[in-house]
Design a protein around this motif. Sequence first.
Motif, short mmCIF file in Angstrom:
data_model
loop_
_atom_site.label_atom_id
_atom_site.label_comp_id
_atom_site.label_asym_id
_atom_site.label_seq_id
_atom_site.Cartn_x
_atom_site.Cartn_y
_atom_site.Cartn_z
N PRO A 110 -3.45 0.46 -14.77
CA PRO A 110 -4.66 -0.25 -15.10
C PRO A 110 -4.58 -1.45 -15.81
CG PRO A 110 -4.79 1.97 -16.18
CD PRO A 110 -3.44 1.92 -15.26
N GLN A 111 -3.83 -1.72 -16.79
CA GLN A 111 -3.54 -2.78 -17.47
C GLN A 111 -2.75 -3.75 -16.67
OE1 GLN A 111 -5.41 -3.09 -20.15
NE2 GLN A 111 -5.79 -0.67 -19.67
N ARG A 112 -2.06 -3.56 -15.74
CA ARG A 112 -1.19 -4.64 -14.77
C ARG A 112 -2.03 -5.09 -13.60
NH1 ARG A 112 4.58 -3.08 -12.12
NH2 ARG A 112 5.45 -5.28 -12.14
N HIS A 113 -2.09 -6.43 -13.41
CA HIS A 113 -2.67 -7.13 -12.32
C HIS A 113 -4.11 -6.80 -12.68
CE1 HIS A 113 1.10 -7.77 -10.60
NE2 HIS A 113 1.45 -6.32 -10.43
N ALA A 114 -4.77 -6.73 -13.71
CA ALA A 114 -5.99 -6.46 -13.88
C ALA A 114 -7.33 -7.47 -13.37
CB ALA A 114 -6.38 -5.87 -15.28
N GLU A 115 -6.45 -8.77 -13.37
CA GLU A 115 -7.05 -10.03 -12.81
C GLU A 115 -7.74 -9.62 -11.41
OE1 GLU A 115 -2.90 -10.70 -11.48
OE2 GLU A 115 -3.91 -9.87 -13.59
N LEU A 116 -6.77 -9.07 -10.49
CA LEU A 116 -7.24 -8.82 -9.10
C LEU A 116 -8.62 -7.92 -9.16
CD1 LEU A 116 -3.83 -7.38 -7.93
CD2 LEU A 116 -4.90 -9.86 -7.53
N ASP A 117 -8.89 -7.18 -10.09
CA ASP A 117 -10.13 -6.54 -10.04
C ASP A 117 -11.29 -7.44 -10.19
OD1 ASP A 117 -8.27 -4.38 -10.56
OD2 ASP A 117 -9.87 -2.95 -10.88
N GLN A 118 -11.19 -8.46 -11.18
CA GLN A 118 -12.18 -9.43 -11.42
C GLN A 118 -12.23 -10.24 -10.19
OE1 GLN A 118 -14.27 -9.33 -14.17
NE2 GLN A 118 -13.16 -7.36 -14.44
N ARG A 119 -11.41 -10.69 -9.49
CA ARG A 119 -11.40 -11.57 -8.34
C ARG A 119 -11.83 -10.84 -7.14
NH1 ARG A 119 -6.84 -14.45 -10.43
NH2 ARG A 119 -5.14 -13.38 -9.45
N LEU A 173 -4.06 0.36 -1.28
CA LEU A 173 -3.50 -0.95 -1.76
C LEU A 173 -4.32 -0.79 -3.25
CD1 LEU A 173 -1.98 -3.73 -1.38
CD2 LEU A 173 -4.30 -4.60 -0.99
N TRP A 174 -5.52 -0.49 -3.37
CA TRP A 174 -6.16 -0.64 -4.36
C TRP A 174 -5.82 0.67 -5.28
CZ3 TRP A 174 -8.47 -4.16 -6.91
CH2 TRP A 174 -9.09 -5.11 -6.41
N LEU A 175 -5.35 1.88 -4.75
CA LEU A 175 -4.89 2.96 -5.43
C LEU A 175 -3.62 2.92 -6.16
CD1 LEU A 175 -5.86 6.01 -3.45
CD2 LEU A 175 -7.04 4.91 -5.38
N ARG A 176 -2.64 2.00 -5.45
CA ARG A 176 -1.56 1.75 -6.06
C ARG A 176 -1.68 0.46 -7.15
NH1 ARG A 176 3.24 4.21 -4.83
NH2 ARG A 176 3.22 4.92 -2.83
N ARG A 177 -2.68 -0.31 -7.21
CA ARG A 177 -3.06 -1.16 -8.27
C ARG A 177 -3.60 -0.34 -9.47
NH1 ARG A 177 -4.75 -3.00 -12.27
NH2 ARG A 177 -6.77 -2.99 -12.06
N ALA A 208 0.93 -1.24 -0.20
CA ALA A 208 -0.01 -0.06 0.10
C ALA A 208 0.91 1.06 0.10
CB ALA A 208 -0.94 0.03 1.04
N GLU A 209 1.76 1.19 0.79
CA GLU A 209 2.66 2.34 0.72
C GLU A 209 3.57 2.73 -0.43
OE1 GLU A 209 5.26 1.71 4.33
OE2 GLU A 209 3.49 2.29 5.68
N ARG A 210 4.22 1.48 -1.17
CA ARG A 210 5.32 1.63 -2.29
C ARG A 210 4.89 1.00 -3.57
NH1 ARG A 210 10.16 -1.15 1.32
NH2 ARG A 210 9.86 -0.22 3.32
N GLY A 211 3.97 0.03 -3.52
CA GLY A 211 3.39 -0.53 -4.76
C GLY A 211 3.95 -1.78 -4.84
N PHE A 212 4.00 -2.63 -6.21
CA PHE A 212 4.38 -3.89 -6.02
C PHE A 212 5.61 -3.79 -6.35
CE2 PHE A 212 5.25 -7.45 -8.88
CZ PHE A 212 4.85 -8.60 -8.22
N ASP A 213 6.42 -3.06 -7.33
CA ASP A 213 7.83 -3.20 -7.77
C ASP A 213 8.71 -2.74 -6.75
OD1 ASP A 213 7.13 -4.19 -10.16
OD2 ASP A 213 7.02 -2.25 -11.14
N ALA A 214 8.31 -1.88 -5.65
CA ALA A 214 9.29 -1.26 -4.64
C ALA A 214 9.28 -2.06 -3.39
CB ALA A 214 9.00 0.18 -4.40
N VAL A 215 8.40 -3.32 -3.39
CA VAL A 215 8.54 -4.12 -2.25
C VAL A 215 9.30 -5.51 -2.56
CG1 VAL A 215 7.06 -5.34 -0.52
CG2 VAL A 215 6.57 -2.90 -1.37
N SER A 216 10.15 -6.06 -1.88
CA SER A 216 10.70 -7.13 -2.08
C SER A 216 10.15 -8.25 -1.01
CB SER A 216 11.96 -7.10 -2.11
OG SER A 216 12.66 -6.90 -0.71
#
Length: 211
Positions: A126-135, A118-122, A30-38
Motif C-alpha cells: 500500500p505504501q509503494r506506487h501510492a500515487e497511482l491511486d490518486q491518478r 493489476l490493482w490487487l498486486r498494487r 497483473a500475474e507477477r507484480g512489479f518486481d517480477a517483471v522485466s
Amino acid sequence: MPRRRPGRPRRDDQRPTRDLVLAAATTLFAERGFDAVSVRDVAAAAGVDVATVAHHTGAKAQLYDACFARVFSAERRALEAAGERARAALAAGPTDALHDLVDVFVDFLEDRPETTALWLRRWLEPQRHAELDQRYAAPLYGQVERLLAAAAEAGALVEPTPHVTVRSLVWAVHGHVVALAARTGSAARERREFRAFVHRLLDGLYPPAAP
C-alpha cells in the motif's frame, strides 16, 4: 531471410505497437507484480525488442504507470455515460439508476479481470506506487461519491458517508471477480447472483422515499 529492422514487431497483429506492449505488460504485471517483471519480459510477450518498449513507454516505472493509465481510460469511458444517466434519473427521485451504474462497473471488471489483478498486486504494497491511486482510482471514486452526495442533498436518498459506500462496493466487486476466476461452476449464474446481491444491497441502503 531478411533481417528484421530494429523496433519492428515480430508477430502479425494489426493493433498499434504501443497497444501491444501495454496489453502484454498489463497481463504480466497483473500475474507477477512489479518486481517480477522485466522490460525484456514485456518485449518478449509483445513480440518486439526492448528498444521498442523503451521507445513507446520509457523506463519500467513509466511502463507500469502507463498500464494503469490504460485501464483507467477504458473504465472512465464505461462509467461516465452510466454516471450521467444515474445523475439525471436521481434528480427526479429514487430509481434503479444506481443498479445500472453498478452493473456497468461489474461488467467492465468481469470482462477485464486483469484490471482487478493489476490493482490487487498494487495494493499488496500500500505504501509503494501510492500515487497511482490518486491518478487512476481517486477520480472515479470521486465521480460516484459526488453523485451520491448530490442525490442526498436533493433528498433523493440518505447517504452520510459516500466515500465509505463507494470504496466498500468497489472492494466487493473486485472480490467477486477474484472468486469468479477461481470457480469451476457456471460463470453466468455467478454473475446473475452477484448482480442480484448488489441490487438488494443498494435497495437496502437507499429505499424509496415514503409517498
